[in-house]
Design a protein around this motif. Structure first.
Motif, PDB file in Angstrom:
ATOM      1  N   GLU A   1     -12.725   6.581   7.398  1.00  0.00           N
ATOM      2  CA  GLU A   1     -13.199   5.311   8.246  1.00  0.00           C
ATOM      3  C   GLU A   1     -12.303   4.838   9.300  1.00  0.00           C
ATOM      4  N   LEU A   2     -11.115   5.721   9.595  1.00  0.00           N
ATOM      5  CA  LEU A   2     -10.410   5.492  10.786  1.00  0.00           C
ATOM      6  C   LEU A   2     -11.066   5.750  12.318  1.00  0.00           C
ATOM      7  N   VAL A   3     -12.119   6.672  12.153  1.00  0.00           N
ATOM      8  CA  VAL A   3     -13.015   7.243  13.127  1.00  0.00           C
ATOM      9  C   VAL A   3     -14.081   6.025  13.702  1.00  0.00           C
ATOM     10  N   ALA A   4     -13.555   5.068  14.442  1.00  0.00           N
ATOM     11  CA  ALA A   4     -14.261   4.054  14.824  1.00  0.00           C
ATOM     12  C   ALA A   4     -15.487   3.391  14.153  1.00  0.00           C
ATOM     13  N   ALA A   5     -14.895   3.059  12.741  1.00  0.00           N
ATOM     14  CA  ALA A   5     -15.776   2.531  11.802  1.00  0.00           C
ATOM     15  C   ALA A   5     -16.023   1.053  11.914  1.00  0.00           C
ATOM     16  N   ASP A   6     -17.053   0.574  11.775  1.00  0.00           N
ATOM     17  CA  ASP A   6     -17.018  -0.841  11.811  1.00  0.00           C
ATOM     18  C   ASP A   6     -17.652  -1.414  10.307  1.00  0.00           C
ATOM     19  N   SER A   7     -17.495  -0.791   9.457  1.00  0.00           N
ATOM     20  CA  SER A   7     -18.013  -1.027   8.132  1.00  0.00           C
ATOM     21  C   SER A   7     -17.256   0.166   7.094  1.00  0.00           C
ATOM     22  N   GLY A   8     -17.262  -0.548   5.876  1.00  0.00           N
ATOM     23  CA  GLY A   8     -16.732   0.640   4.824  1.00  0.00           C
ATOM     24  C   GLY A   8     -15.557  -0.078   4.117  1.00  0.00           C
ATOM     25  N   LEU A   9     -15.025   0.312   3.088  1.00  0.00           N
ATOM     26  CA  LEU A   9     -14.012  -0.258   2.412  1.00  0.00           C
ATOM     27  C   LEU A   9     -12.657   0.071   3.091  1.00  0.00           C
ATOM     28  N   GLY A  10     -12.542   1.296   3.367  1.00  0.00           N
ATOM     29  CA  GLY A  10     -11.363   1.805   4.445  1.00  0.00           C
ATOM     30  C   GLY A  10     -11.292   0.801   5.651  1.00  0.00           C
ATOM     31  N   TYR A  11     -12.373   0.729   6.339  1.00  0.00           N
ATOM     32  CA  TYR A  11     -12.280  -0.504   7.490  1.00  0.00           C
ATOM     33  C   TYR A  11     -11.885  -1.782   7.167  1.00  0.00           C
ATOM     34  N   SER A  12     -12.405  -2.162   5.908  1.00  0.00           N
ATOM     35  CA  SER A  12     -12.117  -3.602   5.650  1.00  0.00           C
ATOM     36  C   SER A  12     -10.289  -3.621   5.369  1.00  0.00           C
ATOM     37  N   ILE A  13      -9.865  -2.736   4.484  1.00  0.00           N
ATOM     38  CA  ILE A  13      -8.473  -2.543   4.335  1.00  0.00           C
ATOM     39  C   ILE A  13      -7.903  -2.467   5.722  1.00  0.00           C
ATOM     40  N   MET A  14      -8.092  -1.694   6.804  1.00  0.00           N
ATOM     41  CA  MET A  14      -7.397  -1.516   7.859  1.00  0.00           C
ATOM     42  C   MET A  14      -7.601  -2.743   8.606  1.00  0.00           C
ATOM     43  N   LYS A  15      -8.730  -3.489   8.819  1.00  0.00           N
ATOM     44  CA  LYS A  15      -8.944  -4.695   9.389  1.00  0.00           C
ATOM     45  C   LYS A  15      -7.999  -5.841   8.770  1.00  0.00           C
ATOM     46  N   ALA A  16      -7.787  -5.820   7.375  1.00  0.00           N
ATOM     47  CA  ALA A  16      -6.921  -6.721   6.825  1.00  0.00           C
ATOM     48  C   ALA A  16      -5.505  -6.549   7.140  1.00  0.00           C
ATOM     49  N   GLN A  17      -5.187  -5.345   7.331  1.00  0.00           N
ATOM     50  CA  GLN A  17      -3.720  -5.045   7.648  1.00  0.00           C
ATOM     51  C   GLN A  17      -3.491  -5.494   8.968  1.00  0.00           C
ATOM     52  N   ARG A  18      -4.345  -5.778   9.815  1.00  0.00           N
ATOM     53  CA  ARG A  18      -3.891  -6.208  11.327  1.00  0.00           C
ATOM     54  C   ARG A  18      -3.782  -7.596  11.326  1.00  0.00           C
ATOM     55  N   PHE A  19      -4.469  -8.409  10.158  1.00  0.00           N
ATOM     56  CA  PHE A  19      -4.085  -9.970  10.115  1.00  0.00           C
ATOM     57  C   PHE A  19      -3.189 -10.247   8.912  1.00  0.00           C
ATOM     58  N   MET A  20      -2.769  -9.160   8.355  1.00  0.00           N
ATOM     59  CA  MET A  20      -1.670  -9.682   7.100  1.00  0.00           C
ATOM     60  C   MET A  20      -2.255 -10.034   6.076  1.00  0.00           C
ATOM     61  N   ASN A  21      -3.642 -10.019   5.610  1.00  0.00           N
ATOM     62  CA  ASN A  21      -4.229 -10.418   4.546  1.00  0.00           C
ATOM     63  C   ASN A  21      -3.977  -9.162   3.442  1.00  0.00           C
ATOM     64  N   THR A  22      -2.986  -9.400   2.861  1.00  0.00           N
ATOM     65  CA  THR A  22      -2.535  -8.235   1.952  1.00  0.00           C
ATOM     66  C   THR A  22      -3.403  -8.499   0.540  1.00  0.00           C
ATOM     67  N   ASP A  23      -3.946  -9.657   0.724  1.00  0.00           N
ATOM     68  CA  ASP A  23      -4.665  -9.968  -0.685  1.00  0.00           C
ATOM     69  C   ASP A  23      -5.931  -9.002  -0.601  1.00  0.00           C
ATOM     70  N   VAL A  24      -6.895  -8.951   0.559  1.00  0.00           N
ATOM     71  CA  VAL A  24      -7.845  -8.290   0.736  1.00  0.00           C
ATOM     72  C   VAL A  24      -7.464  -6.668   0.868  1.00  0.00           C
ATOM     73  N   ILE A  25      -6.344  -6.280   1.220  1.00  0.00           N
ATOM     74  CA  ILE A  25      -5.804  -5.041   1.164  1.00  0.00           C
ATOM     75  C   ILE A  25      -5.948  -4.659  -0.220  1.00  0.00           C
ATOM     76  N   PHE A  26      -5.123  -5.475  -1.200  1.00  0.00           N
ATOM     77  CA  PHE A  26      -5.043  -5.051  -2.648  1.00  0.00           C
ATOM     78  C   PHE A  26      -6.529  -4.894  -3.351  1.00  0.00           C
ATOM     79  N   VAL A  27      -7.397  -6.034  -2.837  1.00  0.00           N
ATOM     80  CA  VAL A  27      -8.799  -5.896  -3.511  1.00  0.00           C
ATOM     81  C   VAL A  27      -9.583  -4.503  -3.042  1.00  0.00           C
ATOM     82  N   GLY A  28      -9.329  -4.162  -1.822  1.00  0.00           N
ATOM     83  CA  GLY A  28      -9.891  -2.826  -1.377  1.00  0.00           C
ATOM     84  C   GLY A  28      -9.567  -1.902  -2.058  1.00  0.00           C
TER      85      GLY A  28
END
Length: 269
Positions: free
Chosen positions: A212-239
């Motif tokens: 989901e690094l390949v130009a994804a705009d949905s999915g659990l992997g995408y939500s983890i990577m998006k959370a990383q950009r905003f330092m939402n570590t709780d969302v990363i843990f949930v993913g």
């Protein structure tokens, strides 16, 4: 003072233990991890920005799991993993059985698979984007590549483990090579094959975030990577936890099916 028979059996090599003790050990391992996590969070051994408390992560989990958007992410991720796994199984299982049955087929398949399986799947991302674009096909192909070559080698090993006495006995009873393959080797390899597919499914999930690094705009992997950009570590843990829970559920389904389909074999704990 003598130890009780049950306690004496707990640490015997490769000896079954009562199911109650097995579950106690399982629960204790999870409780231990949670306690360590809670202590590290409560005493600020790691900053809460990087290690939120279990309670905070649990609240975030409840918040996300009640969102339809998050269920859509779970659904698309499951689709990508399942399709990559299915494609690998459809092609890899027959090749693995042939490689484990005939030496000439082994010479054509196994050395090449051994060579390619050490190549990291993420290294293929630029080529996959050129070949398949940035759509769903590309994401499925990454999971396929990460699983396919490992599957071939493991299935070949499972096939080689079939007792040769069974094959020779079939020849004695008048079977030809085709009959020996279909009526002896395939039924004998099925329980091991099912366990191998169970392991490969676990590997397929580990490649999800990479896929989901390949130009994804949905999915659990995408939500983890998006959370990383905003330092939402709780969302990363949930993913991470959701991926782990999905993998655990699928793993248990494999175990149950193994026991139902092949009751004479060891289906795992």
């Amino acid at each position: 003072m003598k130890k009780s028979p049950t306690k004496a059996r707990l640490f015997l090599i490769r000896t079954d233990i009562p199911r109650k003790w097995y579950w106690i050990g399982t629960i204790l391992s999870f409780v231990f991890v949670l306690l360590v996590w809670q202590v590290m969070s409560s005493f600020h051994i790691v900053q809460t920005t990087f290690l939120p408390s279990p309670e905070f992560v649990f609240n975030t989990f409840i918040q996300l799991i009640t969102s339809t958007d998050y269920w859509a992410d779970i659904g698309i991720s499951f689709y990508r993993v399942f399709m990559g796994f299915l494609l690998a199984a459809i092609i890899g299982v027959p090749l693995g059985i042939l490689a484990g049955t005939f030496k000439i087929t082994e010479s054509l398949i196994i050395p090449l698979s051994e060579f390619i399986r050490y190549m990291p799947a993420p290294a293929f991302i630029p080529l996959i984007m050129v070949w398949a674009g940035i759509g769903e096909t590309a994401k499925i192909l990454i999971i396929f590549i990460g699983s396919f070559f490992q599957l071939i080698i493991m299935v070949a090993d499972d096939t080689k483990a079939v007792n040769e006495d069974l094959i020779h006995a079939s020849y004695t009873l008048g079977a030809n090579r085709r009959m020996a393959l279909i009526r002896v080797i395939l039924p004998a390899v099925l329980p091991r094959l099912f366990s191998t597919l169970r392991l490969i499914m676990g590997w397929a999930w580990t490649y999800l975030v990479v896929a989901e690094l390949v130009a994804a705009d949905s999915g659990l992997g995408y939500s983890i990577m998006k959370a990383q950009r905003f330092m939402n570590t709780d969302v990363i843990f949930v993913g991470i936890l959701v991926i782990g829970l999905l993998g655990l559920i699928i793993d248990r389904l494999f175990v149950v099916l193994n026991r139902v389909l092949f009751p004479w074999s060891e289906g795992g704990k």
